[in-house]
Write an enzyme that holds these catalytic residues in place. Structure first.
Site, PDB file in Angstrom:
ATOM      1  N   HIS A 449      -0.031   0.786   0.158  1.00  0.00           N
ATOM      2  CA  HIS A 449       0.403   2.135   0.529  1.00  0.00           C
ATOM      3  C   HIS A 449       1.439   2.098   1.637  1.00  0.00           C
ATOM      4  O   HIS A 449       1.129   1.893   2.801  1.00  0.00           O
ATOM      5  CB  HIS A 449      -0.808   2.969   0.952  1.00  0.00           C
ATOM      6  N   GLU A 461      -0.837   0.104   4.245  1.00  0.00           N
ATOM      7  CA  GLU A 461      -2.280  -0.009   4.041  1.00  0.00           C
ATOM      8  C   GLU A 461      -2.519  -0.855   2.793  1.00  0.00           C
ATOM      9  O   GLU A 461      -2.108  -0.463   1.693  1.00  0.00           O
ATOM     10  CB  GLU A 461      -2.921   1.371   3.879  1.00  0.00           C
TER      11      GLU A 461
END
Length: 592
Positions: A449, A461
């Site tokens: 992410h 992430e």
């Protein structure tokens, strides 16, 4: 006519009290500084001397000005020294009974016209006020730490505070070059009511071992631009102080999100109170030190060239929007050959045009050479069919946030991509396992992410599912490092780290506005000036989009079934009305 404050008193010379004394003295006001005994007075003097010496060393204060500050301060170990003061500010520890005793004693010391103020950050100002014979002259004057730097001051008006008292204190705060906001007597007021719910949630993530302390803190610093991560901030505040604030807020509002996490009490009982004790969530060089030192939880440096990691040479990206374009550029700038797939030749050309436009700006600013720009472009290959991804080592999809569309893509990637290729999604909210389980290789599927704009934001992430191969996780973490990002690891649940911490805080801000406790401008000011946030919650909501924010908040509510996560009705009503923020020219504010 407003009072002319020439002499004020401050009770308590801890970090906050000493800072308040310095603020008044810097602004030409004589100060009577009171502590419980001579030893405490000496400690307070030391805090002040260190603060002014630091300012002189940094060129922010002249030697003469520093001497003038100290010359305006009188020290005393007895409340009777406060008799000539027109205003007394109490800054002792957050213990209600202690504050009430001090205020009751002040009745017999100061004149009838003197104003009594408490710097409490969470306790009921009304309860403190009624301990005096004249509760109408009591007001909250909540400075933020460090008081000499932070501009925001909450002026708390109780139901019995006289009009002239709160207006004179507000005017004094402005004279001190602060930004005062007048609010009612509610636990936490504006800033702490929003801040501590978020901090408590971060503690819960740590307690549940969802993410490490380092990853939680890095997430909010690099993903949201906050000056400190939540656990480092808890250590700075003091875990015992944070516990008292949360406990007060919980008992007043009965919001489960404010119920102090059990680990806080355990740590406090063990003497792990944060920086002041030398240990909290982190370990420090000494009590009171800000220097973090390694301990048993400190992660070891993992080699990015671990022989067990997959070799990544060629990267695929699916999508042509802003996020996809940014990801394409990030990989190409890091030296990777990138094959990107868009739905038509016009989209393929649009990605290239957007990257060239961004590069031209960088060249004009002297931050990129033409030669380097040409090298980036030479690494890009656009395509309109997914078959072009057959030989890439990793594919990152950045298409619409629609589970059915993503699942169709992952089925196709499973068919097209070579064995061992990593299939990554940059989803911010959808369950990654539901993308993985439509493939024949769920172990190769992972979340990667990026944050928008991907070229600028440092955080990635790395989200593992219950099926993710550890080698795939390690490879994705190493790849994130290689492209200049700060990777954090977490499990596959709604919101991951950043959105799960950010959006309940934003939702709480909407609820505060909805309750008419404070205006959007005051709430934004509180979080920017008081907590150092780069944007206030309503500014951020309008940028993100109220529809996007509502969708994420609904996902969090469905995932955790936490009543406090239920979307604020006002947010739902604005979305229903088509007020979506900047993109629709109207959200919490109206735009040209």
């Amino acid at each position: 006519m407003a009072r002319d404050f020439t002499t004020v008193g401050v009770i308590g010379l801890g970090t906050m009290g000493a800072g308040i004394v310095e603020v008044f003295a810097r602004n030409g006001i004589d100060v009577v500084a009171v502590e419980v005994d001579e030893a405490a007075l000496e400690r307070g003097k030391g805090v002040l001397a260190k603060s002014t010496a630091r300012a002189v060393a940094r060129g922010k204060l002249s030697e003469e000005a520093a001497e003038g500050i100290h010359g305006r301060i009188e020290y005393a170990a007895d409340l009777t020294a406060l008799a000539p003061c027109q205003l007394v500010v109490e800054a002792v520890p957050e213990k209600l009974e202690l504050k009430k005793q001090i205020f009751a004693a002040l009745d017999a010391v100061v004149g009838a016209e003197a104003i009594l103020a408490t710097n409490t950050s969470s306790l009921s100002v009304t309860e403190i006020a009624v301990a005096t014979k004249l509760p109408s002259r009591v007001v909250g004057m909540h400075f933020f730490n460090p008081a000499t730097v932070q501009q925001f001051v909450e002026v708390i008006r109780t139901v019995v505070t006289a009009d002239d008292v709160f207006s004179d204190v507000k005017a004094l705060a402005e004279r001190l070059d602060k930004k005062p906001v007048v609010v009612g007597d509610k636990a936490g007021f504006i800033a702490n009511a929003l801040l501590f719910g978020y901090l408590n949630h971060a503690v819960a993530m740590f307690e549940q071992k969802y993410a490490t302390r380092e990853d939680l803190d890095a997430s909010m610093r690099f993903g949201c631009g906050l000056p400190m991560g939540p656990l480092a901030l808890m250590d700075l505040i003091g875990l015992d102080t944070a516990y008292e604030i949360l406990d007060t807020m919980y008992h007043q509002g009965r919001d489960r999100l404010h119920a102090p996490r059990p680990i806080l009490k355990q740590m406090i009982n063990a003497g792990l109170k944060g920086r002041k004790s030398g240990r909290g969530f982190y370990t420090y060089a000494a009590p009171g030190s800000s220097q973090v030192v390694p301990d048993g939880q400190t992660p070891t440096e993992s080699a990015t060239e671990d022989p067990g990691l997959a070799k990544i040479q060629k990267v695929g990206v699916v999508g042509s929007g802003t996020m996809a374009t940014g990801i394409i550029e990030v990989f190409a700038k890091a030296g990777y050959d990138v094959v990107y797939v868009a739905r038509g030749q016009d989209k393929v050309d649009g990605v290239l045009a957007a990257i060239k436009k961004g590069q031209a700006r960088m060249i004009d600013r002297g931050r990129l050479t033409q030669e380097a720009a040409d090298e980036v472009l030479a690494r890009l290959t656009g395509a309109t069919t997914r078959e072009a991804l057959a030989d890439v080592d990793i594919v990152v999809e950045a298409i619409a946030e629609d589970l059915a569309i993503k699942q169709e893509l992952f089925r196709d990637l499973d068919r097209i991509c070579k064995p061992g290729a990593i299939l990554a999604t940059t989803t911010s909210s959808l369950p990654i396992i539901q993308c993985a389980n439509v493939t024949s290789r769920p172990g190769d599927v992972i979340g990667m992410h990026f944050f928008n704009p991907a070229q600028v934001m440092k955080l990635v992430e790395v989200v593992h599912t219950v099926a993710s191969d550890p080698a795939v996780v390690a490879t994705t973490v190493a790849l994130s490092h290689k492209v200049g990002k700060v990777p954090v690891q977490c499990g596959d649940r709604s919101g991951f780290i950043v959105n799960a911490l950010l959006f309940p805080y934003l939702n709480d801000a909407v609820k505060m506005l909805e309750a008419h406790y404070a205006t959007a401008d005051d709430i934004d000011s509180a979080m920017k000036a008081g907590c150092g946030y780069p944007m206030g919650p309503f500014e951020l909501l309008d940028v993100v989009g109220l529809d996007v924010s509502l969708a994420i908040q609904r996902e969090l509510y469905l995932e955790f079934r936490e009543p406090g996560f239920a979307p604020a009705p006002l947010l739902e009503h604005l979305v229903t009305a088509g007020y979506l923020g900047r993109k629709s020219k109207r959200g919490f504010r109206t735009y040209a």
